[in-house]
Design a protein around this motif. Structure first.
Motif, PDB file in Angstrom:
ATOM      1  N   LEU A   1      46.480 -38.335 107.660  1.00 23.07           N
ATOM      2  CA  LEU A   1      46.186 -39.759 107.840  1.00 23.07           C
ATOM      3  C   LEU A   1      47.456 -40.598 107.772  1.00 23.07           C
ATOM      4  O   LEU A   1      47.628 -41.552 108.541  1.00 23.07           O
ATOM      5  CB  LEU A   1      45.199 -40.224 106.763  1.00 23.07           C
TER       6      LEU A   1
ATOM      7  N   GLU B   1      49.324 -40.299 111.044  1.00 27.36           N
ATOM      8  CA  GLU B   1      48.725 -41.185 112.049  1.00 27.36           C
ATOM      9  C   GLU B   1      49.166 -42.627 111.825  1.00 27.36           C
ATOM     10  O   GLU B   1      49.459 -43.364 112.775  1.00 27.36           O
ATOM     11  CB  GLU B   1      47.200 -41.086 111.989  1.00 27.36           C
ATOM     12  N   LEU B   2      49.208 -43.031 110.573  1.00 28.30           N
ATOM     13  CA  LEU B   2      49.631 -44.385 110.236  1.00 28.30           C
ATOM     14  C   LEU B   2      51.086 -44.605 110.653  1.00 28.30           C
ATOM     15  O   LEU B   2      51.436 -45.636 111.241  1.00 28.30           O
ATOM     16  CB  LEU B   2      49.454 -44.609 108.732  1.00 28.30           C
TER      17      LEU B   2
ATOM     18  N   GLU C   1      43.078 -47.792 110.296  1.00 30.28           N
ATOM     19  CA  GLU C   1      43.753 -46.631 109.731  1.00 30.28           C
ATOM     20  C   GLU C   1      43.963 -46.789 108.229  1.00 30.28           C
ATOM     21  O   GLU C   1      43.826 -45.820 107.468  1.00 30.28           O
ATOM     22  CB  GLU C   1      45.074 -46.402 110.448  1.00 30.28           C
TER      23      GLU C   1
END
Length: 279
Positions: free
Chosen positions: A230, A233-234, A251
């Motif tokens: 995660l 992705e951020l 997000e």
């Protein structure tokens, strides 16, 4: 700020692991202890700050007063200082930014909070921007009295920072500000460092001493991997110049949901064990 008010904030900060009310509530706050340029005595001041990866910035605004604050004069005489953030206490070295470096950071500060521009407009002096970088070489000095208390402090610091970032995202317009990007990246850096430390040190030690914890630690390892994905992705979103606040909010919400569940589970299962180790 008046001395009595400063002392009230300092006392509240230290009594509540960095949490305070009043004008600092919900913001980023440190206690900066400098050495008096004339007295040689320690001088502690509560200050708001801007994250910047592994360093932080403070601005010598003094509320737009005509003179620089005492703590800034102290740093000019001796750039060594102590920083308390409610979780860690560390020695730092101060560097006064100049030229384009100073202008860039101050522009970020104004974009994040127009109050800095209002302070600058009140005075003819240029408000100094100071970078504080840790010079610690040993293990970090935690505020927690036990391993379990220390872990809780670290977790709560991440919870507060996530709450602050979510508040900033809710207030932002259609353009993602430069300082908000850096705040998110700094959070990711801190989380990565914390989880790497657990993966390399704490979890292996617990596996060795308490084999029966294996299912718990296996789950925590898997959660670390999901949180890392995660955060990646951020970071990818933040690297895009055209990134929109709406996409980033989604997000951050996903990261918040995953991290909150992870921290709660870790505290439920590991705090009793960590405090037993210290007993």
């Amino acid at each position: 700020m008046p001395h009595d008010f400063n002392q009230q904030v300092i006392d509240e900060f230290r009594a509540n692991d960095g949490r305070v009310g009043g004008p600092f509530e919900g913001g980023r706050l440190i206690l900066l202890t400098t050495t008096g340029a004339r007295s040689g005595a320690p001088h502690t001041t509560p200050l708001g700050y801007l994250p910047d990866g592994e360093r932080i910035f403070v601005i010598a605004s003094a509320g737009g007063a005509p003179r620089h604050p005492a703590w800034f004069h102290n740093l000019l005489a001796d750039p060594h200082a102590t920083v308390e953030n409610g979780t860690f206490t560390y020695r730092a070295r101060a560097e006064v930014l100049t030229g384009a470096d100073r202008e860039g950071v101050f522009a970020r500060a104004v974009e994040a909070d127009p109050g800095w521009a209002a302070y600058q407009a009140k005075t003819s002096r240029i408000l100094p921007v100071v970078a504080l970088t840790s010079v610690e070489t040993g293990p970090p000095r935690f505020a927690g009295a036990t391993p379990g208390a220390t872990l809780t402090l670290v977790h709560d610091a991440f919870r507060r920072e996530l709450a602050t970032i979510r508040k900033e995202l809710a207030a932002t317009g259609s353009v993602l500000g430069a300082q908000l990007r850096i705040n998110c990246l700094t959070l990711c850096l801190g989380l990565s460092n914390h989880h790497t430390g657990e993966d390399r040190m704490m979890f292996p030690a617990l596996r060795h001493r308490w084999p029966e914890l294996a299912p718990v630690l296996d789950r925590l390892d898997e959660e670390h991997r999901r949180i890392a994905a995660l955060m990646e992705e951020l970071r990818r979103t933040l690297s895009e110049p055209s990134a929109a606040p709406g996409g980033l909010r989604a997000e951050v919400e996903r990261l918040t949901h995953e991290l909150e569940a992870h921290l709660t589970y870790e505290e439920e299962h590991l705090l009793p064990v960590l405090d037993a180790m210290a007993g």
